[in-house]
Scaffold this active site. Structure first.
Site, PDB file in Angstrom:
ATOM      1  N   SER A 226      40.700  43.458  31.417  1.00 12.49           N
ATOM      2  CA  SER A 226      39.784  44.193  32.294  1.00 12.49           C
ATOM      3  C   SER A 226      40.494  45.035  33.355  1.00 12.49           C
ATOM      4  O   SER A 226      39.867  45.882  33.984  1.00 12.49           O
ATOM      5  CB  SER A 226      38.811  43.228  32.980  1.00 12.49           C
ATOM      6  OG  SER A 226      39.454  42.489  33.990  1.00 12.49           O
TER       7      SER A 226
ATOM      8  N   LYS B 213      40.468  41.854  40.592  1.00 17.59           N
ATOM      9  CA  LYS B 213      39.806  43.149  40.423  1.00 17.59           C
ATOM     10  C   LYS B 213      40.337  44.116  41.477  1.00 17.59           C
ATOM     11  O   LYS B 213      41.101  43.754  42.362  1.00 17.59           O
ATOM     12  CB  LYS B 213      38.280  43.018  40.591  1.00 17.59           C
ATOM     13  CG  LYS B 213      37.609  42.036  39.644  1.00 17.59           C
ATOM     14  CD  LYS B 213      37.629  42.494  38.209  1.00 17.59           C
ATOM     15  CE  LYS B 213      36.964  41.465  37.292  1.00 17.59           C
ATOM     16  NZ  LYS B 213      37.081  41.847  35.863  1.00 17.59           N
TER      17      LYS B 213
END
Length: 217
Positions: free
Chosen positions: A77, A120
């Site tokens: 991701s 993230k």
């Protein structure tokens, strides 16, 4: 999604325990040896080295468990910034001395499941409005032009929080993966409370990171 695999420094823990036991045993033998016998001198010589190694291992254990921590990236991701198999060494104390900045790559406790840590990129700050439109991020109605790590990527307006204009609560952050087609992030499960920010990782993206390495490079 990027669930981080923690690398617990068990070898350091085992070494520290072994040296503590060895140090205690040597101390007992030294006490039993009376006078200034040759055996006592040898035991004291060995004890000094073992005791020094014990102190060093305990210090290393404290540093690794309380100040820095290592992780492994299991998913994609955060591609291309972080690849599958990358190993990270992250700073646990950076946000005691500096505020999180837009564009930082951060490690945090997953709000939906506190047993997991995620990594993230920080995109939206507390109190801002955020909207994803035509692949770009708009903050407070203005298209985001900086930092380049965000502005140069294409973002998909997917998920419950990825469509329309979203207000970020106070003391919370909006985060997304760099590979937004393959990332479950704030667009799907919401915001990251400030208290959930654990540490920051980075080598090429921000100031916080101390190191990053990959066995595949």
């Amino acid at each position: 999604m990027n669930i981080l695999i923690k690398r617990v420094p068990m070898h350091i823990l085992y070494l520290a325990i072994g040296l503590i036991i060895a140090s205690a045993v040597l101390r007992c033998f030294i006490k039993r040896e009376k006078g200034s016998s040759k055996c006592r001198k040898v035991l004291k010589f060995i004890f000094e080295y073992v005791d020094s190694a014990r102190s060093a291992s305990i210090l290393a254990l404290i540093i690794v468990t309380l100040i820095i921590q290592t992780f492994k990236i299991p998913t994609g991701s955060m591609i291309p910034t972080l690849n599958i198999g990358d190993h990270l060494m992250v700073n646990k104390f950076i946000y005691y001395f500096a505020k999180p900045k837009r564009g930082n790559v951060i490690v945090f406790v997953y709000p939906v499941n506190p047993k997991k840590d995620f990594i993230k990129r920080l995109v939206g700050l507390p109190g801002e409005t955020i909207q994803i439109k035509d692949g770009s991020v708009f903050i407070n109605g203005e298209e985001l032009k900086a930092p380049r790590a965000i502005a140069e990527r294409y973002y998909y307006n997917e998920g419950m929080y990825g469509e329309g204009l979203i207000k970020i609560p106070d003391n919370a952050y909006f985060v997304m993966g760099d590979n937004t087609r393959n990332s479950k992030d704030s667009r799907f499960w919401g915001f990251v409370p400030k208290k959930n920010l654990l540490r920051s990782e980075e080598r090429r993206v921000g100031k916080e990171c101390r190191s990053r390495w990959s066995p595949y490079h």
